[in-house]
Design a protein around this motif. Structure first.
Motif, PDB file in Angstrom:
ATOM      1  N   UNK B  39     -42.440   5.322  24.604  1.00 33.38           N
ATOM      2  CA  UNK B  39     -42.110   4.649  26.037  1.00 33.38           C
ATOM      3  C   UNK B  39     -42.472   3.127  26.532  1.00 33.38           C
ATOM      4  N   UNK B  40     -41.475   2.497  26.357  1.00 34.51           N
ATOM      5  CA  UNK B  40     -41.564   0.680  26.629  1.00 34.51           C
ATOM      6  C   UNK B  40     -41.616   0.439  27.875  1.00 34.51           C
ATOM      7  N   UNK B  41     -41.907   1.430  28.699  1.00 32.13           N
ATOM      8  CA  UNK B  41     -42.153   0.815  30.278  1.00 32.13           C
ATOM      9  C   UNK B  41     -43.086   0.144  30.141  1.00 32.13           C
ATOM     10  N   UNK B  42     -43.421  -0.673  31.806  1.00 30.68           N
ATOM     11  CA  UNK B  42     -44.667  -0.863  32.430  1.00 30.68           C
ATOM     12  C   UNK B  42     -46.116  -0.526  31.742  1.00 30.68           C
ATOM     13  N   UNK B 105     -53.008 -15.243  35.173  1.00 32.54           N
ATOM     14  CA  UNK B 105     -53.654 -15.706  34.120  1.00 32.54           C
ATOM     15  C   UNK B 105     -53.935 -15.293  32.569  1.00 32.54           C
ATOM     16  N   UNK B 106     -54.343 -13.771  33.151  1.00 31.46           N
ATOM     17  CA  UNK B 106     -54.185 -12.890  31.859  1.00 31.46           C
ATOM     18  C   UNK B 106     -53.433 -13.111  31.328  1.00 31.46           C
ATOM     19  N   UNK B 107     -51.938 -13.021  31.391  1.00 30.81           N
ATOM     20  CA  UNK B 107     -50.941 -13.041  30.621  1.00 30.81           C
ATOM     21  C   UNK B 107     -50.500 -14.506  30.075  1.00 30.81           C
ATOM     22  N   UNK B 108     -50.629 -15.375  30.142  1.00 30.01           N
ATOM     23  CA  UNK B 108     -50.229 -16.658  30.626  1.00 30.01           C
ATOM     24  C   UNK B 108     -48.486 -16.382  31.066  1.00 30.01           C
ATOM     25  N   UNK B 109     -48.485 -15.682  32.058  1.00 26.63           N
ATOM     26  CA  UNK B 109     -47.112 -14.968  32.826  1.00 26.63           C
ATOM     27  C   UNK B 109     -46.831 -14.852  33.875  1.00 26.63           C
ATOM     28  N   UNK B 110     -46.391 -16.162  34.373  1.00 24.15           N
ATOM     29  CA  UNK B 110     -46.427 -15.441  36.357  1.00 24.15           C
ATOM     30  C   UNK B 110     -46.012 -14.374  37.222  1.00 24.15           C
ATOM     31  N   UNK B 111     -46.383 -14.043  37.461  1.00 20.24           N
ATOM     32  CA  UNK B 111     -45.909 -12.125  37.731  1.00 20.24           C
ATOM     33  C   UNK B 111     -45.899 -12.319  39.290  1.00 20.24           C
ATOM     34  N   UNK B 112     -45.802 -13.150  39.918  1.00 26.89           N
ATOM     35  CA  UNK B 112     -45.924 -13.494  41.366  1.00 26.89           C
ATOM     36  C   UNK B 112     -46.418 -12.500  42.329  1.00 26.89           C
ATOM     37  N   UNK B 186     -41.579  -9.468  35.431  1.00 28.69           N
ATOM     38  CA  UNK B 186     -42.422 -10.148  35.223  1.00 28.69           C
ATOM     39  C   UNK B 186     -43.284  -9.269  33.812  1.00 28.69           C
ATOM     40  N   UNK B 187     -44.044  -8.543  34.931  1.00 30.72           N
ATOM     41  CA  UNK B 187     -45.243  -7.322  34.267  1.00 30.72           C
ATOM     42  C   UNK B 187     -44.980  -6.540  33.116  1.00 30.72           C
ATOM     43  N   UNK B 188     -43.871  -6.146  33.207  1.00 30.96           N
ATOM     44  CA  UNK B 188     -42.941  -5.603  31.722  1.00 30.96           C
ATOM     45  C   UNK B 188     -43.327  -6.837  30.470  1.00 30.96           C
ATOM     46  N   UNK B 190     -44.495 -10.188  30.344  1.00 30.19           N
ATOM     47  CA  UNK B 190     -46.087 -10.566  30.268  1.00 30.19           C
ATOM     48  C   UNK B 190     -46.210  -9.662  29.396  1.00 30.19           C
ATOM     49  N   UNK B 191     -46.845  -8.082  29.548  1.00 32.79           N
ATOM     50  CA  UNK B 191     -47.094  -7.401  28.856  1.00 32.79           C
ATOM     51  C   UNK B 191     -46.575  -7.011  28.165  1.00 32.79           C
ATOM     52  N   UNK B 192     -44.795  -7.241  26.984  1.00 36.39           N
ATOM     53  CA  UNK B 192     -44.848  -6.848  26.060  1.00 36.39           C
ATOM     54  C   UNK B 192     -44.896  -8.644  25.206  1.00 36.39           C
ATOM     55  N   UNK B 193     -45.134  -9.919  25.634  1.00 36.50           N
ATOM     56  CA  UNK B 193     -45.315 -11.189  25.242  1.00 36.50           C
ATOM     57  C   UNK B 193     -46.765 -10.878  24.210  1.00 36.50           C
ATOM     58  N   UNK B 194     -47.651 -10.621  25.374  1.00 30.87           N
ATOM     59  CA  UNK B 194     -48.802 -10.305  24.235  1.00 30.87           C
ATOM     60  C   UNK B 194     -49.601  -9.842  23.431  1.00 30.87           C
ATOM     61  N   UNK B 195     -48.923  -8.156  24.021  1.00 33.29           N
ATOM     62  CA  UNK B 195     -48.803  -7.374  22.668  1.00 33.29           C
ATOM     63  C   UNK B 195     -48.474  -7.618  21.406  1.00 33.29           C
ATOM     64  N   UNK B 196     -46.935  -8.079  21.738  1.00 30.86           N
ATOM     65  CA  UNK B 196     -46.272  -8.851  20.582  1.00 30.86           C
ATOM     66  C   UNK B 196     -47.342  -9.792  19.568  1.00 30.86           C
ATOM     67  N   UNK B 197     -47.630 -10.501  20.992  1.00 28.73           N
ATOM     68  CA  UNK B 197     -48.915 -11.725  19.562  1.00 28.73           C
ATOM     69  C   UNK B 197     -49.900 -11.230  19.430  1.00 28.73           C
ATOM     70  N   UNK B 198     -50.163 -10.122  20.032  1.00 28.13           N
ATOM     71  CA  UNK B 198     -51.642  -9.263  18.922  1.00 28.13           C
ATOM     72  C   UNK B 198     -51.282  -8.476  17.846  1.00 28.13           C
TER      73      UNK B 198
END
Lengths: 89, 418
Positions: B39-42, B105-112, B186-188, B190-198
């Motif tokens: 499941x690739x949701x939030x 800040x944590x995700x380096x992605x503006x989740x507004x 952006x939440x999805x 942001x998490x995807x981008x950071x998870x991928x980078x790790x």
């Protein structure tokens, strides 16, 4: 809008009905010891099928009878309806 | 991974923004992973992120049948709150509020994230008493709560119906000022981008067909893109939980139901907060684009169709117009539906299962979006440590048979009972 063919009243809109959940759930027979697991299955656990689903509806703004409806939970197509005490093959 | 910053923005402007790195890769599935999240949701993406960040487990795959963020994380009304009375829900959600405040800040992605406050309206003396009790319980758990009288509510939302001839006059309300909204996509992402980078593999267009279980232990999954071995598997599939449970011969205290939401045409700023109607089930907020975002009841019958039906929408909007009559002047822009994993007591399940190495995260009912960070964090802990964290200890699978239900509002599958 769903149209449900009430076996007592004929075709009516869903606004006249209220939903009663999975009709395949059987209450445990009380003439023996009933285990917690059996109660659990009866009260809480549901298959929640995708596809054909036999379910209870009440014709609350009509004849007020409970009926069984065979409906597709993915397309919302209604195949057959039955009286509450009718056995469904 | 490229950091998103003003400097990188300026730098990339010189190349017309053609040279940004991909936010996440499109890997082919490997033969084996330490943890597979289905499941690739939030919740799934957040779980993978916290597995990597908090537990240093990076041999992780997210298996998604469609595309990430295409389910409920992109279909909700973006409300974030922790205004719960019961300890289990309150402490869990308030832990999540902290994660929300730090998320951009944590995700380096503006989740507004916009903590604009939520107001639950009360329409009787009894409801005011109930809200006072809930507010006190919240404050005991360190959650902000303010009981507002009629005049105070009128000052904040003068556009609500304060006339005296209404069926449900506004007596006051309970406000959680720190609640708010966020940009759900952006939440999805942001998490995807950071998870991928790790090092997490995000595998899309990959359907789970079955599970490889032997001697009460999970060994892997079978997918449309081949078999994948896994030491641990976590289910984060919301409305599809029952479909996968059937493949595992499990029957769960979950029914899948349809929930709709809608937005109006955009208008000038009129509503600063999230407001809920207390005499039915309706809530509204205004998006940054100016649309009024509205939602309410389930359609009321089991459904896997991600599209709604008009009678429910009409019912929900009737409540909306009773609360704020000006809504009747607005044109509807979009309506949509999502499928909810409705648990029998209205509270979620984050737990181990009777199968070793198989973990379950489901039952989010109306409130899955706001739980995204806390759910991911606790689920990651449960998977990594093979034991539940105290924050999700109450969200056990066996609470239904032991009688330890968390019936916050009695909002389970049988909505007519509430």
């Amino acid at each position: 809008m769903l149209y449900i063919n009430c076996p007592h009243c004929g075709m009516r809109s869903q606004n006249e009905f209220s939903y009663g959940g999975d009709a395949s759930v059987k209450r445990p027979k009380l003439n023996k010891e009933v285990s917690d697991q059996e109660w659990d299955n009866f009260v809480y656990n549901r298959k929640s099928l995708r596809g054909k689903h036999l379910e209870l509806w009440q014709h609350i703004s009509g004849c007020r009878q409970w009926i069984k409806v065979e409906r597709d939970t993915a397309t919302h197509e209604i195949f057959r309806t039955f009286k509450a005490d009718e056995e469904v093959a | 991974m490229q950091k998103y910053s003003i400097f990188n923005l300026v730098k990339n402007a010189f190349s017309n923004h053609q040279n940004w790195d991909l936010a996440w890769k499109d890997p082919t599935p490997k033969e084996e992973y330490d943890v597979v999240i289905i499941g690739g949701g939030g919740h799934g993406l957040a779980t993978a992120y916290y597995l990597a960040k908090e537990h240093n487990i990076t041999k992780v795959a997210i298996i998604e049948k469609g595309w990430i963020g295409g389910g409920n994380v992109g279909r909700n009304t973006t409300i974030i709150r922790s205004n719960y009375m019961h300890d289990e829900n309150g402490l869990f959600s308030e832990f999540g509020m902290d994660l929300w405040r730090k998320m951009s800040q944590d995700l380096n992605y503006n989740v507004m994230f916009s903590p604009r406050g939520i107001i639950n309206l009360a329409h009787s003396d009894a409801q005011m008493n109930a809200y006072a009790r809930r507010g006190n319980s919240m404050r005991l758990n360190g959650i902000d709560a303010v009981l507002l009288n009629r005049e105070q509510v009128k000052e904040i939302i003068p556009m609500a119906d304060f006339s005296h001839n209404v069926r449900f006059p506004i007596f006051g309300g309970l406000m959680q000022p720190s609640a708010g909204t966020a940009r759900h996509d952006a939440v999805a992402w942001g998490y995807a981008r950071q998870a991928d980078s790790m090092g997490v593999d995000i595998i899309q267009n990959c359907e789970v067909i079955g599970f490889d279980v032997s001697a009460g232990k999970i060994n892997g999954i079978r997918t449309s893109r081949g078999n994948i071995k896994a030491k641990k598997v976590g289910l984060c599939v919301a409305g599809s939980t029952n479909i996968l449970a059937e493949k595992l011969n499990m029957t769960l205290p979950i029914e899948t139901h349809l929930l709709q939401a809608c937005v109006s045409e955009p208008i000038k700023p009129v509503l600063d907060n999230v407001v809920t109607f207390g005499a039915g089930h309706f809530y509204v907020s205004q998006s940054d684009k100016g649309e009024m975002v509205m939602g309410g009841d389930l359609d009321g019958y089991n459904s896997y169709a991600q599209r709604g039906n008009l009678p429910t929408l009409q019912h929900v909007l009737t409540e909306g117009i009773a609360m704020m009559p000006f809504l009747s002047k607005l044109k509807m822009l979009r309506t949509w539906g999502g499928i909810m994993d409705m648990s029998m007591d209205g509270s979620p399940i984050i737990d181990k299962t009777h199968i070793e190495g198989l973990y379950l995260n489901c039952g989010w009912c109306y409130g899955g979006f706001k739980a995204t960070p806390a759910s991911g964090w606790t689920f990651a802990h449960t998977i990594a440590q093979d034991r539940v964290h105290e924050l999700n200890a109450g969200y056990s699978l066996n609470r239904f048979s032991t009688g330890h239900l968390i019936d916050e509002k009695g909002l389970g599958t049988k909505t007519w009972i509430s």
